[in-house]
Scaffold this active site. Structure first.
Site, PDB file in Angstrom:
ATOM      1  N   ASP A  13      45.628  37.728  39.254  1.00  0.00           N
ATOM      2  CA  ASP A  13      45.540  39.167  38.982  1.00  0.00           C
ATOM      3  C   ASP A  13      46.819  39.739  38.378  1.00  0.00           C
ATOM      4  O   ASP A  13      47.167  40.899  38.608  1.00  0.00           O
ATOM      5  CB  ASP A  13      45.163  39.955  40.254  1.00  0.00           C
ATOM      6  CG  ASP A  13      43.960  39.357  40.941  1.00  0.00           C
ATOM      7  OD1 ASP A  13      42.984  39.065  40.230  1.00  0.00           O
ATOM      8  OD2 ASP A  13      43.994  39.158  42.164  1.00  0.00           O
ATOM      9  N   LYS A  16      46.514  38.508  33.131  1.00  0.00           N
ATOM     10  CA  LYS A  16      46.410  37.435  32.120  1.00  0.00           C
ATOM     11  C   LYS A  16      45.355  37.771  31.076  1.00  0.00           C
ATOM     12  O   LYS A  16      45.502  37.444  29.912  1.00  0.00           O
ATOM     13  CB  LYS A  16      46.018  36.105  32.784  1.00  0.00           C
ATOM     14  CG  LYS A  16      47.079  35.533  33.671  1.00  0.00           C
ATOM     15  CD  LYS A  16      46.633  34.219  34.269  1.00  0.00           C
ATOM     16  CE  LYS A  16      45.483  34.342  35.250  1.00  0.00           C
ATOM     17  NZ  LYS A  16      45.770  35.092  36.467  1.00  0.00           N
ATOM     18  N   GLY A  40      38.714  36.613  37.623  1.00  0.00           N
ATOM     19  CA  GLY A  40      38.265  37.926  37.183  1.00  0.00           C
ATOM     20  C   GLY A  40      39.294  38.472  36.219  1.00  0.00           C
ATOM     21  O   GLY A  40      40.404  38.820  36.605  1.00  0.00           O
ATOM     22  N   HIS A  41      38.942  38.477  34.942  1.00  0.00           N
ATOM     23  CA  HIS A  41      39.884  38.958  33.919  1.00  0.00           C
ATOM     24  C   HIS A  41      39.317  40.218  33.288  1.00  0.00           C
ATOM     25  O   HIS A  41      38.218  40.200  32.732  1.00  0.00           O
ATOM     26  CB  HIS A  41      40.101  37.887  32.845  1.00  0.00           C
ATOM     27  CG  HIS A  41      40.789  36.662  33.374  1.00  0.00           C
ATOM     28  ND1 HIS A  41      40.766  35.450  32.740  1.00  0.00           N
ATOM     29  CD2 HIS A  41      41.529  36.484  34.491  1.00  0.00           C
ATOM     30  CE1 HIS A  41      41.459  34.577  33.443  1.00  0.00           C
ATOM     31  NE2 HIS A  41      41.934  35.180  34.513  1.00  0.00           N
ATOM     32  N   GLN A 206      43.514  32.354  38.095  1.00  0.00           N
ATOM     33  CA  GLN A 206      44.297  32.445  39.343  1.00  0.00           C
ATOM     34  C   GLN A 206      45.795  32.429  39.021  1.00  0.00           C
ATOM     35  O   GLN A 206      46.174  32.963  37.990  1.00  0.00           O
ATOM     36  CB  GLN A 206      43.912  31.316  40.336  1.00  0.00           C
ATOM     37  CG  GLN A 206      42.488  31.423  40.875  1.00  0.00           C
ATOM     38  CD  GLN A 206      41.447  30.806  39.975  1.00  0.00           C
ATOM     39  OE1 GLN A 206      41.621  29.712  39.481  1.00  0.00           O
ATOM     40  NE2 GLN A 206      40.331  31.496  39.764  1.00  0.00           N
TER      41      GLN A 206
END
Ligand code: IMP
Length: 415
Positions: A13, A16, A40-41, A206
């Site tokens: 988080d 990225k 989750g991006h 991650q």
């Protein structure tokens, strides 16, 4: 540089997704090398916000070839849903990546009842366990329907779980058949692209502190986000990687359980969480908030061979009256400057802080480094000196244009 990695240096988080999107303009190929839809991006583009879990964040650029690499674990349902808004994207999937089957999620949730890692319950750990135990299914299994059904039923039986592989395949048959021509040997594809002079970005999910080998074990994910894992996970010679951009959030966050030495337990944590919307993109869980931790960052930079840094969410620091940075740990009366390998020891460290002057102003519209307030510049150069890597980007907001570039990593030389 023609081949670079982009990797989070904390617990995920770090932003990225946004940085991959910013750098994607100059990339021909973007390869996700590990993890699955636990990631989750968030990428904001014009008026759109895309929350991506399995596709590389470059997918919104039509010129980019997006590749899901051999080190990944793939949930077909997520992949098929996530592809829908990008009908013109070129997406290739490794024939050696492993398949997350619905029962892997069941196994993940069941293990969580006793293990309490705080996983995303996406079946990541159980799928990698099957891979390492030499009983998992590769994407290549999809190439033959009968073979898939036989193997998937056998695996479910091994786990003593009811599963109808035929029904599962047939539910997705149309999309599976459409996927078949895009299943490739990634190592071979990369070899050709590299020989053709294409630019390649390897996108981590991650963060290094969640790495199965180098993170805060056992409170980690089951793959290797660290840059050192890329060559083996994609099937490429290590020396072909030319640079690595480490993404550092200007403070720290963590979701799930596990030690977090610089965690903030005051109202400030709540304030930052709300201002920066620090909630998990995959699970919606509130993220834990902490001060910057240079000890874990030095560890992450070292194990990943980071050449350049991007500092993200610098604008959020204006919430702090005092900028605190952890410069050492105290463990049992001793001052240490490394991350203890045993979780019990890491849980007991006491952070020792430096305090830096704050900047209580809105910097989200600043586009040039020279216009940043002096304390913001001092914070940036403090981090740069401590981590011995060049700061190339500073992000002051979620949009692409809210990025201050000090150096274009694609144009940097390898030294
Ligand atoms: P898993 O990857 O679902 O097995 O979860 C293992 C640990 O990694 C948990 O602490 C999760 O919260 C964390 N984790 C997994 N993916 C992400 C991510 O994309 N961002 C932040 N934490 C993550």
């Amino acid at each position: 540089m023609k081949r670079i990695a982009i990797v989070g240096l904390q617990w995920g988080d770090e932003g990225k997704g946004k940085m991959t999107d910013v750098l994607a303009k100059q990339a021909d190929l973007i390869v996700r090398y590990q993890g699955g839809d636990n990631a989750g991006h968030t990428v904001k583009f014009d008026t759109y916000t895309y929350d991506l879990h399995i596709l590389p964040s470059g997918v919104i650029h039509p010129h980019v070839i997006s590749i899901l690499g051999p080190g990944m674990v793939i949930n077909l349902e997520t992949l098929f849903n996530e592809k829908k808004p990008f009908p013109h994207a070129t997406i290739k999937v490794s024939n050696r990546a492993h398949l997350i089957l619905p029962f892997h999620k069941t196994l993940d949730a069941k293990k969580e009842e006793t293990q309490h890692i705080g996983t995303t319950k996406r079946g990541i750990g159980p799928t990698y366990s099957d891979k390492i135990n030499r009983q998992g299914l590769r994407v290549a299994s999809l190439l033959n329907k009968n073979r898939f059904i036989h193997e998937a039923n056998a695996l479910a039986a091994l786990h003593q779980i009811d599963f109808d592989a035929k029904a599962y395949y047939e539910l997705h048959e149309k999309e599976i058949i459409a996927l078949l021509p895009h299943i490739i040997d990634v190592s071979k594809h990369l070899d050709v692209a590299i020989k053709d002079g294409k630019t390649v970005m390897f996108e981590g999910a991650q963060g290094v502190m969640l790495d199965i080998s180098h993170g805060t074990y056992p409170y980690v994910t089951s793959s290797s986000p660290s840059v050192s894992g890329i060559p083996s996970q994609v099937g490429m010679a290590p020396w072909l990687l030319e640079g690595a951009l480490g993404i550092v959030k200007a403070y720290s966050t963590r979701v799930g359980e596990g030690p977090f030495p610089t965690e903030i337990h005051t109202e400030l944590a709540h304030q930052i969480r709300e201002v920066a919307h620090e909630y998990g993109v995959t699970t919606g869980r509130p993220r834990r908030i902490g001060y910057l931790d240079l000890i874990s960052l030095k560890h992450a930079v070292r194990v990943s061979g980071i050449t350049h840094l991007a500092i993200t969410l610098l604008d959020v620091i204006s919430e702090m009256d005092e900028i605190k940075v952890c410069k050492a740990y105290e463990l049992d009366g001793n001052i240490i400057d490394e991350v203890p390998a045993h979780i019990d020891d890491l849980s007991r460290v006491i952070p020792i802080y430096d305090s830096l002057p704050s900047f209580k102003e809105d910097i989200s519209k600043i586009t040039s480094y020279k216009d940043l307030p002096e304390p913001a510049k001092a914070y940036i150069s403090y981090i740069e000196k401590a981590l011995h890597a060049k700061i190339a980007y500073v992000s002051v907001g979620p949009k692409r244009e809210q990025t201050i570039q000090l150096e274009n990593i694609w144009e940097a030389s390898r030294d």
